[in-house]
Scaffold this active site. Structure first.
Site, PDB file in Angstrom:
ATOM      1  N   GLU A 222      -3.675   2.542  -7.248  1.00 16.34           N
ATOM      2  CA  GLU A 222      -4.261   3.530  -6.630  1.00 16.34           C
ATOM      3  C   GLU A 222      -3.210   4.810  -6.553  1.00 16.34           C
ATOM      4  OE1 GLU A 222      -4.324   1.663  -2.340  1.00 16.34           O
ATOM      5  OE2 GLU A 222      -6.318   1.931  -2.685  1.00 16.34           O
TER       6      GLU A 222
ATOM      7  N   HIS B  90       0.913  -1.365   0.062  1.00 11.83           N
ATOM      8  CA  HIS B  90       0.134   0.035   0.050  1.00 11.83           C
ATOM      9  C   HIS B  90       0.925   1.291  -0.184  1.00 11.83           C
ATOM     10  CE1 HIS B  90      -2.716   3.048   1.148  1.00 11.83           C
ATOM     11  NE2 HIS B  90      -3.796   2.158   0.856  1.00 11.83           N
TER      12      HIS B  90
HETATM   13  O1  LIG Z   1      -6.603   1.827   0.564  1.00 17.41           O
HETATM   14  C1  LIG Z   1      -7.364   2.449   0.159  1.00 17.41           C
HETATM   15  C2  LIG Z   1      -6.847   3.711  -0.463  1.00 17.41           C
HETATM   16  O2  LIG Z   1      -5.697   4.193   0.121  1.00 17.41           O
HETATM   17  C3  LIG Z   1      -7.837   4.886  -1.084  1.00 17.41           C
HETATM   18  O3  LIG Z   1      -8.136   5.682   0.099  1.00 17.41           O
HETATM   19  P1  LIG Z   1      -9.310   6.736  -0.055  1.00 17.41           P
HETATM   20  O4  LIG Z   1     -10.387   6.113  -0.395  1.00 17.41           O
HETATM   21  O5  LIG Z   1      -9.226   7.385   1.504  1.00 17.41           O
HETATM   22  O6  LIG Z   1      -8.635   7.817  -1.055  1.00 17.41           O
END
Ligand SMILES: O=C[C@H](O)COP(=O)(O)O
Length: 237
Positions: free
Chosen positions: A157, A88
């Site tokens: 992401e 992540h």
């Molecule tokens: O693991 C999830 C991602 O880091 C997205 O986070 P977010 O939905 O707060 O932008």
């Protein structure tokens, strides 16, 4: 489709148990057949038997040992946790995890047969350097990773979209997902400011096999609404 909630460093054990039970009840009451993953804070890990799969946001690549502040597979076994997030961007860019450390963690939990949600994503600086630079960077995050692993789920992401409310355009998400699928056939989730207001459009894109939701997943009703969107899309295919 796969709908995942990354609760990050939020909620207590009590609130997490309540959250997971609310999601579980929703899945049962609405006949949801989507794969739903919830990654709670490590202190809130607990045994859960049901449609919701509880996963670990992180764990050290060891069964147990002298790794102060870490948890290993021994602690995950206690709660029958066999799903884990690896790579992540917050582990990479906030905690400082290197690709070598990410690969070691990947290989350790792969050997144990874990379902691995492996995250990649570029910074705004990399994205603004152009497609070639961005794709080379994303490919570098595949170094050392077995993209043929049968229990692999990928999550793209863009770091600049995480927690910012910003997202790439739908066209950009779709075109990038299709490019990434040329490199890896595993299910590919999108993550980065997914919320109730945009989840349906994102989930409908070609190349998107689900979403990994952070902040917007903290409200169980909103997370369940996004799960329902995925179910409706699948039902209408
Ligand atoms: O693991 C999830 C991602 O880091 C997205 O986070 P977010 O939905 O707060 O932008």
């Amino acid at each position: 489709m796969i709908i995942a909630a990354n609760l990050k460093t939020n909620l207590t054990r009590e609130k997490t148990d309540k959250y997971i039970n609310e999601v579980e009840n929703f899945l049962n009451q609405h006949g949801i057949s989507q794969e739903v993953l919830v990654f709670p804070a490590l202190s809130s890990l607990n045994l859960h038997v049901g449609k919701v799969t509880v996963g670990a946001q992180n764990a050290y690549p060891a069964q147990n040992g002298a790794f102060t502040g870490e948890i290993g597979n021994e602690q995950l076994e206690e709660f029958n946790i066999k799903t884990i997030l690896i790579g992540h961007s917050e582990r990479r860019h906030v905690i400082g995890e290197t690709q070598a450390e990410v690969v070691k963690k990947f290989n350790f939990y792969k050997e144990l047969g874990f379902k691995i949600v492996y995250c990649i994503g570029e910074s705004l600086q990399i994205r603004e350097a152009g497609d070639k630079v961005m794709m080379n960077y994303l490919s570098s995050q595949f170094e050392g990773i077995d993209l043929e692993y049968e229990n692999l789920i990928l999550a793209y992401e863009p770091v600049w979209a995480i927690g910012t409310g910003l997202t790439p355009t739908l066209e950009d998400i779709e075109s990038l997902h299709l490019k990434l699928k040329e490199q890896c056939k595993a299910p590919l989730l999108y993550g980065g400011s997914v919320k109730v207001s945009n989840a349906e459009e994102v989930l409908a894109l070609n190349g998107v096999d689900g979403v990994l939701v952070g902040g917007a997943s903290l409200n169980s009703d909103d997370f369940c609404t996004m799960v329902k969107y995925a179910q409706n899309i699948e039902n209408n295919k």
